[in-house]
Design an enzyme around this catalytic site. Sequence first.
Site, PDB file in Angstrom:
ATOM      1  CB  CYS A   1      -0.880   0.038   1.249  1.00  0.00           C
ATOM      2  SG  CYS A   1      -2.020  -1.336   1.366  1.00  0.00           S
ATOM      3  CD  GLN A   2       1.068   6.444  -3.282  1.00  0.00           C
ATOM      4  OE1 GLN A   2       0.134   6.055  -3.967  1.00  0.00           O
ATOM      5  NE2 GLN A   2       1.724   7.547  -3.543  1.00  0.00           N
TER       6      GLN A   2
END
Length: 144
Positions: free
Chosen positions: A57-58
């Site tokens: 996930c960013q």
Amino acid sequence: MNAIATPNAEQAQQDIVEEFAFFGDWTERYQYLIDLGKQLPPLADELKTEDYRVHGCQSMVWLAPSVHGDKLHFQAASDSAIVSGLIALVLRVYSDRPAREIVATEPRFIEAIGLAKHLSPTRSNGLAAMLAKLKAYAAATLNT
């Protein structure tokens, strides 16, 4: 018999599809996602550890499982408003379900509400990572 039956994972997905059908465009749908994310219960700081972090996930995402009888309960949080909304949808479908149901349930709602086409590649990767981690937790309980 309970007066209020908890829908199964398939019914939860159908409910999500019907809710999103009320919104005419993606601006409204994103706002609804953000609103859902704001309703998530806060995640205790002691659960915001590397052990519970979802990689891929960013934004920062934590997913913490716990077992209650034959069901898995998930708590999760993100530092992103839209990702928090995605978490809220995922938890509606997968939390408080038997491990076998979690493993067997494909996230049809993502395609059905058009999310697959409207998420950035990094958010799509993050959503896939979150689902993979959630299913891995469930699969692990089946093998114990």
